[in-house]
Each structure stands twice: as C-alpha cells, then as structure tokens.
Design an enzyme around this catalytic site. Structure first.
Site, PDB file in Angstrom:
ATOM      1  CD  GLU A  38       8.617  -6.880   0.038  1.00 16.31           C
ATOM      2  OE1 GLU A  38       8.767  -7.645   1.009  1.00 16.31           O
ATOM      3  OE2 GLU A  38       8.798  -7.204  -1.141  1.00 16.31           O
ATOM      4  CG  HIS A  61       6.049   2.918   9.674  1.00 14.80           C
ATOM      5  ND1 HIS A  61       7.363   3.076   9.279  1.00 14.80           N
ATOM      6  CD2 HIS A  61       5.862   3.773  10.722  1.00 14.80           C
ATOM      7  CE1 HIS A  61       7.939   3.989  10.046  1.00 14.80           C
ATOM      8  NE2 HIS A  61       7.060   4.413  10.931  1.00 14.80           N
ATOM      9  CB  CYS A  73      10.899 -14.342  -0.674  1.00 18.15           C
ATOM     10  SG  CYS A  73      10.853 -16.080  -1.124  1.00 18.15           S
ATOM     11  CG  HIS A  83      -5.756 -14.088   5.466  1.00 18.96           C
ATOM     12  ND1 HIS A  83      -6.107 -14.187   6.790  1.00 18.96           N
ATOM     13  CD2 HIS A  83      -6.697 -14.782   4.778  1.00 18.96           C
ATOM     14  CE1 HIS A  83      -7.205 -14.925   6.905  1.00 18.96           C
ATOM     15  NE2 HIS A  83      -7.569 -15.295   5.695  1.00 18.96           N
ATOM     16  CB  THR A 139       4.255  -5.828  -7.719  1.00 21.77           C
ATOM     17  OG1 THR A 139       3.967  -5.006  -6.587  1.00 21.77           O
ATOM     18  CG2 THR A 139       5.146  -5.068  -8.704  1.00 21.77           C
ATOM     19  NE  ARG A 193      10.402  31.304  -5.917  1.00 19.14           N
ATOM     20  CZ  ARG A 193       9.557  31.925  -6.735  1.00 19.14           C
ATOM     21  NH1 ARG A 193       9.889  32.111  -8.011  1.00 19.14           N
ATOM     22  NH2 ARG A 193       8.396  32.358  -6.292  1.00 19.14           N
TER      23      ARG A 193
END
Ligand code: TGC
Ligand code: FAD
Length: 385
Positions: free
Chosen positions: A365, A368, A240, A137, A165, A270
């Site tokens: 989180e 997209h 959160c 999930h 994390t 360059r």
C-alpha cells in the site's frame, strides 16, 4: 485491548463501541485460538471470509442496498483495528475485499456490476483480490505493462501482476491495465476464464496466515460488461488505495496495542533481581513510550476518520497516517519483544508474528519511503519521485 489513555472513547458513539466489541469478541473466539498454528503452518484461516461477512466486516461502509453495512468511516477503522489485533492477515483479507474490490466496483462499476458482485462479496461467499503491482512496477504503477485491447465483441487481456493478496483463493480479481490509448482501465476477471491463472507465492516469512500470489493473463477474453465504466486513469486505482491505507492506519494500532498490553502484563508479573521487571526504569521507558505513541496514533486516526466522514481527507493526510502508524506499530512489536526476554520469541506471545507481519504492512500500500515522498511533495510542491 483496552488502551485508551486520552479517553478517546468519549469521542465514539455507542454504535461505534458496540461494533468494536462485537469484532473484538469475534477475534478472541475465532482468531486468537488458532492464529499461531495457522501462521506456523503457512495456512489461511478456514472459512475466514464468510465469518468476516457474518460480522459485517466486509464492505462496512458500502450501502445496505448492495449488501454492505452502511457504516461510517470511524466504524470501518475500528473494525480494522480489532481484526489486526488478531493478525494483519485477517485485516488484510477484510481491507482488500472492502477497499480494493468492493470500493472500486461500488465507485466505478455499472449498476449491473454492483448488483452482481457486491452482495456476494459482502457476505464472503465470493472472494476478491486487487491487481495493480507488476513484476517490474511496484512503487511506480504508472509504468504498468498489462494491456487490454478492444477486439470488438470483447477485450483481450495480457500481462501479469505480482504480490497479490488472496489471489490463489479469489473468485474474482479487479485488475488494472492500459488500453490502446494508454488509459488505465479496471476490469473484473473471473476465475475459470481461459488463460487466467493465479500461482501462489510460497515461503513467506511474513503474513503467513494469508495467501499471496500472482495473476497471469494470457489472451484472456474479457466480456465488455466486465470493464468498470467510470474510470479511465491512474486516479481510479490510487483512490482505492486511499481507502485501504486509511484502514491500515487504524489496523496497526490493534497490533501495537496487542503487543503493548502483553508486554505490560508480563513486565508486572516477571520477577528479576527480586522485583518485577516493570519496576526498572529502562523497562518503564519502553512501556511509557509505547502508550504515548499509541495515543498519538489513535488521535491521528480519529481525526482522519472525522475528515473522511466529511469527505475532506486528502490522500497526503492518509499517507501521513499510514506511514506514521505502521512505523509506530513495528517499533512497538520489536521493542516489546525485548521486554519479554527469551519468552518473546515463542509463538505463545504475539510479538514475533506481529513484527514479521508488519514488515509486509510497511511495504505494501505504498512503502514507508514512498509515503514520505508524498508528504514531501504535498508540502513543497516538488515531486521527488
Ligand atoms: P500522479 O501523476 O501523481 O497521479 C496520477 C493521477 O492519480 C491522481 N492521484 C490520486 N488520486 C487519488 N488518490 C491518490 N492517492 C492519488 N495519487 C495521485 C493524480 O491526481 C492524477 O490524477 P489525474 O486525474 O491528473 O490523472 O501519479 P504518479 O505516477 O506520479 O504516482 C504517484 C505515486 C508514486 C504516489 C503513486 O504511484 C503511488 O502511490 N505509488 C505506490 C504504489 C502503491 O501503493 N501500490 C499499492 C498496491 S496495492 C497493495 O499493496 C495492496 S496490499 C493489500 C493488503 O493485503 O492489505
Ligand atoms: P519497489 O517499488 O521495487 O521498491 C523497492 C525499494 O525502493 C523500496 O524501499 C522503495 O521505498 C524504494 N523506492 C522505490 N521508488 C523510490 C523512489 N522514487 N525514491 C526513493 N525510494 C524508492 N499489490 C497489489 O497490487 N495488490 C495486492 O493485493 C498486494 N498485496 C501485497 C501483499 C504482500 C504480502 C506484499 C509484500 C505486497 C503486496 N502488494 C500488492 C505489492 C506492494 O504494494 C508492493 O510490494 C509495494 O508497492 C512496493 O513495490 P515493490 O515491492 O515492487 O518495491
């Protein structure tokens, strides 16, 4: 890092600019000199969390009485921006600790929990992680299988979380689990509790300077005082995420500016065909589009921050900013690497590292596509999940 095409600095206070400068100095001194080596070696930056604590980057908007800095949301965003100019792994550590560990303890915790954990988390003496995603999930956390059962004197926790994390180095984990009534509860699990392990996820090609791992719970006895009293639904963990997603919206601007400014300087220096490559229209198009997209992202974040300061930002507004700004940054990282030619693939320049990191940021989180569906739901009233 000075890109400010629309004089957005004029919208900031002197305090905002001082905070930004101090984090920028920290990143230039402590992160940029070591980050390429740490990412190559797949190691986290030694002593990172206490250093972040010392500059006030952990829980910046948590009140001072609990060890935070009591700053506003624009300050939080600017801190995330500067940290991510160094590396997304550094911003990740700060945003997990601030938005996913300190925020729930501050928002849903008891007074005892706040006093016990928040000051140590703010200083970086204690490291926290956040366990919502499970092996089965990810985008749909409502399906969570992790369970807590009331055993009278304590709760018993069973289940597993994945892609977490800092789990291998965390002292505590804020973990989300369903109780017997199906309510989503938040518990603080401490390293050392019997039955609790945190195996590391190896061989990542992204966020290599950050540890990622699992959280495994096998009949872990959770003292009743470790349950967050003021949350009983998915609204808790999702709120959160609002805070962390907001920080990411700012953070990725830092990564984008780092790539843009590096490519601009390189293109001006360059020479090919007897001219700087910045004189070719095709390269100017890329650079002009980068600064345009960065400017739009900055304005989106500034406005979102002012709404957040007034407690008026909606979750859907935050989703729009997270989705737009991460895509903006990953596109700039990839395109700016091309401006560098072969030089773009070596670690002397930051593009490949930022691009690889942003592959995680565009997924975690809320992916997209999930954020697009949140906007779609908000404007049509129809849930397309
Ligand atoms: P839904 O039925 O819509 O809502 C359930 C309850 O939650 C409320 N709610 C929110 N509340 C606050 N903030 C939000 N953003 C909220 N979204 C929904 C909602 O009002 C409802 O409340 P109530 O009181 O009526 O119960 O929920 P759903 O199950 O249909 O899911 C909606 C969906 C898909 C948008 C949500 O599940 C979602 O956002 N999925 C993406 C999962 C995700 O983002 N996971 C992130 C894991 S953490 C992480 O990645 C950390 S990376 C850290 C780093 O290294 O930086
Ligand atoms: P899935 O949910 O399996 O999605 C796979 C694909 O399907 C995606 O492209 C998705 O957009 C698409 N998809 C899914 N549902 C739909 C739909 N309804 N319509 C259209 N497309 C859909 N989680 C934590 O709890 N804590 C952490 O600290 C944390 N840290 C992380 C660190 C890293 C480096 C990474 C990579 C992830 C981390 N995560 C963390 C987990 C992260 O939040 C999830 O990876 C993310 O939410 C996506 O879940 P998933 O990987 O299971 O992908």
């Amino acid at each position: 890092m000075a890109t400010d095409y629309y004089q957005i600095d004029e919208l900031l206070t002197e305090e905002h600019k001082l905070i930004r400068q101090s984090v920028r100095d920290f990143v230039n001194q402590e992160i940029k000199p070591v980050i390429d080596e740490m990412a190559h070696k797949h190691k986290d930056i030694p002593g990172l969390m206490p250093k972040l604590g010392a500059i006030g980057a952990l829980g910046p908007y948590i009140p001072e009485e609990y060890g935070g800095a009591g700053l506003d949301q624009i300050s939080y965003g600017l801190i995330m921006q500067e940290l991510e100019a160094g590396d997304s792994a550094v911003r990740s550590s700060a945003s997990v600790q601030s938005s996913l560990v300190m925020f729930p303890i501050y928002s849903f915790g008891s007074e005892e929990q706040k006093r016990k954990y928040l000051p140590q988390l703010a200083s970086g003496e204690m490291i926290g992680c956040f366990g919502l995603t499970e092996p089965n999930h990810g985008s749909n956390p409502a399906g969570m299988e992790t369970r807590i059962v009331d055993k009278g004197s304590h709760f018993l926790l069973n289940g597993a979380k994945m892609w977490i994390t800092n789990s291998p180095i965390a002292d505590i984990a804020v973990v989300w689990a369903r109780d017997e009534e199906g309510k989503v509860r938040g518990v603080i699990v401490e390293r050392g509790m019997d039955g609790f392990t945190t195996p590391e996820t190896h061989n990542k090609w992204s966020l290599r300077a950050s540890k990622t791992g699992e959280l495994v719970f096998e009949n872990v006895e959770i003292p009743k005082e470790n349950v967050l009293p003021a949350v009983q639904s998915l609204r808790g963990p999702l709120s959160c995420l609002n805070s962390a997603r907001y920080g990411i919206s700012w953070g990725v601007i830092g990564a984008a500016i780092d790539c843009y400014e590096t490519a601009l300087k390189y293109a001006q220096e360059r020479q090919q065909f007897g001219k700087p490559i910045a004189s070719f229209q095709l390269q100017q198009k890329k650079l002009a589009e980068f600064v345009t997209e960065i400017t739009k992202a900055q304005l989106l974040c500034w406005r979102l921050g002012t709404l957040k300061n007034e407690d008026k930002a909606t979750p859907a507004q935050i989703s729009m900013a997270k989705r737009n700004n991460v895509k903006m940054a990953i596109d700039i990282a990839r395109e700016s690497r091309q401006i560098m030619g072969g030089m773009g693939i070596v670690g002397d320049y930051p593009m490949m590292r930022h691009a690889a990191n942003l592959e995680s940021v565009i997924t975690y989180e809320g992916t997209h596509d999930v954020h697009l569906l949140i906007t779609g739901h908000d404007i049509t009233g129809i849930n397309a999940f």
